[in-house]
Scaffold this active site. Structure first.
Site, PDB file in Angstrom:
ATOM      1  N   HIS A  41       0.919  -1.290  -0.112  1.00  0.00           N
ATOM      2  CA  HIS A  41      -0.091  -0.076  -0.061  1.00  0.00           C
ATOM      3  C   HIS A  41       1.082   1.384   0.023  1.00  0.00           C
ATOM      4  O   HIS A  41       1.941   1.315   0.774  1.00  0.00           O
ATOM      5  CB  HIS A  41      -1.073  -0.044   0.969  1.00  0.00           C
ATOM      6  CG  HIS A  41      -2.176  -0.985   0.912  1.00  0.00           C
ATOM      7  ND1 HIS A  41      -3.009  -0.705   2.032  1.00  0.00           N
ATOM      8  CD2 HIS A  41      -2.483  -1.942   0.200  1.00  0.00           C
ATOM      9  CE1 HIS A  41      -3.804  -1.697   1.786  1.00  0.00           C
ATOM     10  NE2 HIS A  41      -3.506  -2.501   0.621  1.00  0.00           N
ATOM     11  N   TYR A 101      -8.863   5.205   8.095  1.00  0.00           N
ATOM     12  CA  TYR A 101      -9.087   5.645   9.577  1.00  0.00           C
ATOM     13  C   TYR A 101      -9.823   6.671   9.699  1.00  0.00           C
ATOM     14  O   TYR A 101      -9.849   7.828   9.338  1.00  0.00           O
ATOM     15  CB  TYR A 101      -7.673   5.922  10.191  1.00  0.00           C
ATOM     16  CG  TYR A 101      -6.383   4.872  10.327  1.00  0.00           C
ATOM     17  CD1 TYR A 101      -6.025   4.554   9.168  1.00  0.00           C
ATOM     18  CD2 TYR A 101      -6.266   4.485  11.398  1.00  0.00           C
ATOM     19  CE1 TYR A 101      -4.854   3.433   9.498  1.00  0.00           C
ATOM     20  CE2 TYR A 101      -5.296   3.444  11.796  1.00  0.00           C
ATOM     21  CZ  TYR A 101      -4.601   3.058  10.756  1.00  0.00           C
ATOM     22  OH  TYR A 101      -3.790   1.890  10.757  1.00  0.00           O
ATOM     23  N   PRO A 124      -3.078  -0.190  19.517  1.00  0.00           N
ATOM     24  CA  PRO A 124      -2.723  -0.558  17.885  1.00  0.00           C
ATOM     25  C   PRO A 124      -3.070   0.287  16.895  1.00  0.00           C
ATOM     26  O   PRO A 124      -2.502   0.084  15.801  1.00  0.00           O
ATOM     27  CB  PRO A 124      -3.871  -1.712  17.797  1.00  0.00           C
ATOM     28  CG  PRO A 124      -4.852  -1.697  18.782  1.00  0.00           C
ATOM     29  CD  PRO A 124      -4.109  -0.828  20.039  1.00  0.00           C
ATOM     30  N   LYS A 174       2.001  -0.391  15.033  1.00  0.00           N
ATOM     31  CA  LYS A 174       3.214  -0.673  15.516  1.00  0.00           C
ATOM     32  C   LYS A 174       3.841  -1.862  16.377  1.00  0.00           C
ATOM     33  O   LYS A 174       5.017  -2.272  16.412  1.00  0.00           O
ATOM     34  CB  LYS A 174       3.904   0.807  16.282  1.00  0.00           C
ATOM     35  CG  LYS A 174       3.814   1.937  15.482  1.00  0.00           C
ATOM     36  CD  LYS A 174       5.123   1.972  14.683  1.00  0.00           C
ATOM     37  CE  LYS A 174       4.860   3.227  13.472  1.00  0.00           C
ATOM     38  NZ  LYS A 174       5.056   2.434  12.263  1.00  0.00           N
ATOM     39  N   TYR A 219       4.272   6.162  10.427  1.00  0.00           N
ATOM     40  CA  TYR A 219       3.626   5.367  10.154  1.00  0.00           C
ATOM     41  C   TYR A 219       4.080   4.149   9.161  1.00  0.00           C
ATOM     42  O   TYR A 219       4.337   2.855   9.443  1.00  0.00           O
ATOM     43  CB  TYR A 219       2.443   5.475   9.301  1.00  0.00           C
ATOM     44  CG  TYR A 219       1.207   4.386   9.144  1.00  0.00           C
ATOM     45  CD1 TYR A 219      -0.043   4.344  10.178  1.00  0.00           C
ATOM     46  CD2 TYR A 219       1.166   3.584   8.217  1.00  0.00           C
ATOM     47  CE1 TYR A 219      -0.883   3.339   9.991  1.00  0.00           C
ATOM     48  CE2 TYR A 219       0.297   2.357   8.206  1.00  0.00           C
ATOM     49  CZ  TYR A 219      -0.893   2.600   8.906  1.00  0.00           C
ATOM     50  OH  TYR A 219      -1.682   1.616   9.011  1.00  0.00           O
TER      51      TYR A 219
HETATM   52  P1  FAD Z   1       3.469 -12.274  21.316  1.00  0.00           P
HETATM   53  O1  FAD Z   1       2.975 -12.266  19.940  1.00  0.00           O
HETATM   54  O2  FAD Z   1       2.498 -11.880  22.461  1.00  0.00           O
HETATM   55  O3  FAD Z   1       4.188 -13.550  21.596  1.00  0.00           O
HETATM   56  C1  FAD Z   1       4.636 -13.994  22.746  1.00  0.00           C
HETATM   57  C2  FAD Z   1       4.480 -15.552  22.826  1.00  0.00           C
HETATM   58  O4  FAD Z   1       4.857 -15.969  24.044  1.00  0.00           O
HETATM   59  C3  FAD Z   1       3.171 -16.171  22.539  1.00  0.00           C
HETATM   60  O5  FAD Z   1       3.316 -17.165  21.822  1.00  0.00           O
HETATM   61  C4  FAD Z   1       2.870 -16.736  23.986  1.00  0.00           C
HETATM   62  O6  FAD Z   1       1.970 -17.887  24.000  1.00  0.00           O
HETATM   63  C5  FAD Z   1       4.191 -16.906  24.820  1.00  0.00           C
HETATM   64  N1  FAD Z   1       4.161 -16.974  25.933  1.00  0.00           N
HETATM   65  C6  FAD Z   1       3.215 -16.436  26.963  1.00  0.00           C
HETATM   66  N2  FAD Z   1       3.536 -16.644  28.289  1.00  0.00           N
HETATM   67  C7  FAD Z   1       4.748 -17.972  28.224  1.00  0.00           C
HETATM   68  C8  FAD Z   1       4.969 -18.728  29.207  1.00  0.00           C
HETATM   69  N3  FAD Z   1       4.531 -18.430  30.230  1.00  0.00           N
HETATM   70  N4  FAD Z   1       6.055 -19.439  28.845  1.00  0.00           N
HETATM   71  C9  FAD Z   1       6.268 -19.755  27.384  1.00  0.00           C
HETATM   72  N5  FAD Z   1       5.793 -18.930  26.628  1.00  0.00           N
HETATM   73  C10 FAD Z   1       4.777 -17.914  27.001  1.00  0.00           C
HETATM   74  N6  FAD Z   1       1.121  -4.705  15.921  1.00  0.00           N
HETATM   75  C11 FAD Z   1       1.645  -4.123  14.545  1.00  0.00           C
HETATM   76  O7  FAD Z   1       2.970  -4.088  14.314  1.00  0.00           O
HETATM   77  N7  FAD Z   1       0.652  -3.970  13.350  1.00  0.00           N
HETATM   78  C12 FAD Z   1      -0.636  -4.131  13.597  1.00  0.00           C
HETATM   79  O8  FAD Z   1      -1.450  -3.980  12.899  1.00  0.00           O
HETATM   80  C13 FAD Z   1      -1.025  -4.593  14.979  1.00  0.00           C
HETATM   81  N8  FAD Z   1      -2.335  -4.831  15.057  1.00  0.00           N
HETATM   82  C14 FAD Z   1      -2.878  -5.576  16.208  1.00  0.00           C
HETATM   83  C15 FAD Z   1      -4.280  -5.760  16.289  1.00  0.00           C
HETATM   84  C16 FAD Z   1      -4.536  -6.501  17.707  1.00  0.00           C
HETATM   85  C17 FAD Z   1      -5.842  -6.816  17.557  1.00  0.00           C
HETATM   86  C18 FAD Z   1      -3.586  -6.807  18.442  1.00  0.00           C
HETATM   87  C19 FAD Z   1      -4.279  -7.813  19.931  1.00  0.00           C
HETATM   88  C20 FAD Z   1      -2.337  -6.660  18.359  1.00  0.00           C
HETATM   89  C21 FAD Z   1      -1.926  -5.855  17.282  1.00  0.00           C
HETATM   90  N9  FAD Z   1      -0.487  -5.380  17.038  1.00  0.00           N
HETATM   91  C22 FAD Z   1      -0.208  -4.992  15.922  1.00  0.00           C
HETATM   92  C23 FAD Z   1       0.343  -5.923  18.314  1.00  0.00           C
HETATM   93  C24 FAD Z   1       1.434  -7.235  17.734  1.00  0.00           C
HETATM   94  O9  FAD Z   1       0.277  -8.224  17.384  1.00  0.00           O
HETATM   95  C25 FAD Z   1       2.046  -7.538  18.960  1.00  0.00           C
HETATM   96  O10 FAD Z   1       2.750  -6.458  19.348  1.00  0.00           O
HETATM   97  C26 FAD Z   1       2.811  -8.693  18.617  1.00  0.00           C
HETATM   98  O11 FAD Z   1       2.304 -10.014  18.615  1.00  0.00           O
HETATM   99  C27 FAD Z   1       4.239  -8.866  19.551  1.00  0.00           C
HETATM  100  O12 FAD Z   1       4.811  -9.901  19.258  1.00  0.00           O
HETATM  101  P2  FAD Z   1       5.747 -10.727  20.297  1.00  0.00           P
HETATM  102  O13 FAD Z   1       6.429 -11.985  19.824  1.00  0.00           O
HETATM  103  O14 FAD Z   1       6.674  -9.566  21.323  1.00  0.00           O
HETATM  104  O15 FAD Z   1       4.784 -11.006  21.554  1.00  0.00           O
HETATM  105  C1  DHB Z   2      -4.765  -3.641  11.588  1.00  0.00           C
HETATM  106  C2  DHB Z   2      -4.609  -3.270  12.817  1.00  0.00           C
HETATM  107  C3  DHB Z   2      -4.179  -1.977  13.329  1.00  0.00           C
HETATM  108  O1  DHB Z   2      -4.029  -1.903  14.536  1.00  0.00           O
HETATM  109  C4  DHB Z   2      -3.770  -0.799  12.603  1.00  0.00           C
HETATM  110  O2  DHB Z   2      -3.530   0.226  12.865  1.00  0.00           O
HETATM  111  C5  DHB Z   2      -4.209  -1.114  11.106  1.00  0.00           C
HETATM  112  C6  DHB Z   2      -4.416  -2.481  10.499  1.00  0.00           C
HETATM  113  C7  DHB Z   2      -5.330  -4.856  10.927  1.00  0.00           C
HETATM  114  O3  DHB Z   2      -5.241  -5.664  11.956  1.00  0.00           O
HETATM  115  O4  DHB Z   2      -5.460  -5.040  10.091  1.00  0.00           O
END
Ligand code: FAD
Ligand code: DHB
Length: 391
Positions: free
Chosen positions: A72, A201, A294, A298, A384
């Site tokens: 995009h 947005y 979210p 980021k 962004y």
């Molecule tokens: P996580 O993905 O949380 O991974 C952590 C892992 O550790 C998991 O697999 C979990 O099961 C494991 N774990 C937890 N506890 C334990 C334990 N006790 N022992 C062993 N393992 C454990 N970010 C963006 O950049 N762009 C977006 O558009 C965006 N949209 C989002 C939309 C939603 C609805 C949500 C909820 C989040 C969004 N985010 C977005 C944020 C993004 O999903 C997270 O920042 C990202 O998953 C972080 O990755 P991580 O590997 O640090 O943590």
């Molecule tokens: C999505 C989530 C977000 O938080 C965002 O800013 C843009 C897109 C998504 O889930 O597609």
């Protein structure tokens, strides 16, 4: 069992870290509390910054992304009666990619499996020990109920916001900053072609709305709801009606096409930072160290940027006995973390409505500026689309 780097968590941060470490000749073992299927099905982020995509490309992780992802040039920003396209490329910034976190996790999982990476799934009672020594170790219970021990030179906490790693840092050795927001998002996945070519947005007096997507057949949409909202109170009809109002269905010939909803959930919004992102031989990366609301897309990108800095730092420490990059990791990572924390707070504050009519006027003034001034639009575009990994 013994390894060089024990990684807690097989989310995007943990899987990518093991991939980058292997490329630098450093062996690791990942310990994850859930099943692989659960981790790969967790619907979360959807937007990849250009530097995330460049990194994936540089380490051979972009084959399916190039084929199935959607590049995009910008986003639409709207408030009642007006929709403006911000073209990031024309504004001197980069493109972004729509590619779900589920797909990123599947690609990483497949690459690690092909490389013979050891990943312990469904580990219970994961605990960190002796992190202030040069011989830290993890203990956990395996699926057969047997206690296990994993010795390492370094432990990396990639276990998200609720894992044990953050809590293993003693209170006196850490500082935290936190903001909770007085609203949440209700997010849906729907089996319907997106009604837009790029993300919308939308500011609206009823509350924020976001039209995103996952593929030419699947839409992802969000509406602002009060904290404590029960999804059961939001029928599919109510959700589509709120989206139609807030996204401006019928205005200037634009139509929102509803479709069958396949997933529905409520997400609370929080900013959180913990510093330093290291204590002794424990390093933190991704959501284990910081959470952003979210709105700025980021969170996943920050997790990727953390491990992009951490992997070479750990290689230097463990293969060349050079501690400097590891010593600098927390400060370097936190510079970007705070920039993204500010941007995510700013987007959230500009777009979500509350009770105060003065605040609403300030938000509209800000939106008019961002959508009409090249400087305003350029700042949003640069943040962004994402700053360089080493920012
Ligand atoms: P996580 O993905 O949380 O991974 C952590 C892992 O550790 C998991 O697999 C979990 O099961 C494991 N774990 C937890 N506890 C334990 C334990 N006790 N022992 C062993 N393992 C454990 N970010 C963006 O950049 N762009 C977006 O558009 C965006 N949209 C989002 C939309 C939603 C609805 C949500 C909820 C989040 C969004 N985010 C977005 C944020 C993004 O999903 C997270 O920042 C990202 O998953 C972080 O990755 P991580 O590997 O640090 O943590
Ligand atoms: C999505 C989530 C977000 O938080 C965002 O800013 C843009 C897109 C998504 O889930 O597609």
């Amino acid at each position: 069992m013994r390894t060089r780097v024990a990684i807690v968590g097989a989310g995007p941060a943990g899987l990518l870290l093991s991939h980058l470490l292997a490329a630098g000749g450093v062996e690791s073992v990942i310990v994850e509390s859930r099943t692989r299927e659960y981790v790969e099905a967790r619907i979360r982020a959807g937007i990849l910054e250009h530097s995330t995509v460049d990194l994936f490309k540089s380490v051979g992780l972009d084959e399916r992304l190039q084929r199935e992802g959607d590049e995009h040039r910008g986003i639409y920003l709207q408030y009642p009666g007006e929709r403006h396209h911000l073209d990031f490329v024309d504004l001197g910034a980069h493109t972004v990619w729509v590619y779900g976190q589920t797909e990123v996790t599947k690609d990483l999982g497949a690459a690690r499996e092909a490389a013979g990476q050891q990943i312990v799934y469904e580990a219970a009672n994961v605990a960190l020990h002796d992190i202030e020594t040069e011989r830290p170790f993890l203990t956990y219970t395996d699926t057969g109920g047997s206690p296990q021990r994993l010795d390492a030179d370094v432990i990396v906490g990639c276990d998200g916001s609720f894992g044990p790693s953050r809590a293993a840092v003693p209170q006196h050795a850490r500082q935290t900053w936190e903001r909770t927001y007085p609203f949440s998002w209700l997010g849906i996945l729907a089996d319907v072609a997106p009604s837009t070519d790029e993300l919308i947005y939308a500011w609206h007096p009823d509350g924020f709305a976001l039209h995103s997507m996952r593929s030419p057949q699947v839409s992802r949409l969000y509406v602002q709801v009060p904290n404590g909202t029960d999804v059961a109170d939001w029928s599919d009809e109510r959700i589509w009606a709120a989206l139609a109002t807030r996204l401006g269905d019928g205005e200037n010939g634009w139509r929102l096409t509803p479709g069958p909803i396949t997933e529905k959930s409520v997400l609370p919004m929080r900013s959180f930072v913990m510093a330093p992102m290291r204590h002794g031989r424990l390093f933190l990366a991704g959501d284990a160290a910081h959470i952003v609301p979210p709105t700025g897309a980021k969170g996943l990108n920050l997790a990727v940027a953390d491990v992009a800095l951490l992997a070479p730092a750990l290689s230097a420490l463990l293969t060349r006995n050079d501690p400097r990059p590891a010593d600098e990791y927390s400060d370097r990572a936190l510079r970007r973390v705070w920039r993204c924390t500010h941007f995510s707070w700013w987007m959230t504050s500009m777009l979500h409505t509350g009770e105060d009519p003065f605040d609403a006027q300030l938000q509209l003034a800000q939106l008019r500026w961002v959508t009409s001034s090249e400087a305003g639009a350029g700042g949003l575009a640069e943040n962004y689309a994402g700053l360089p990994i080493g920012f």
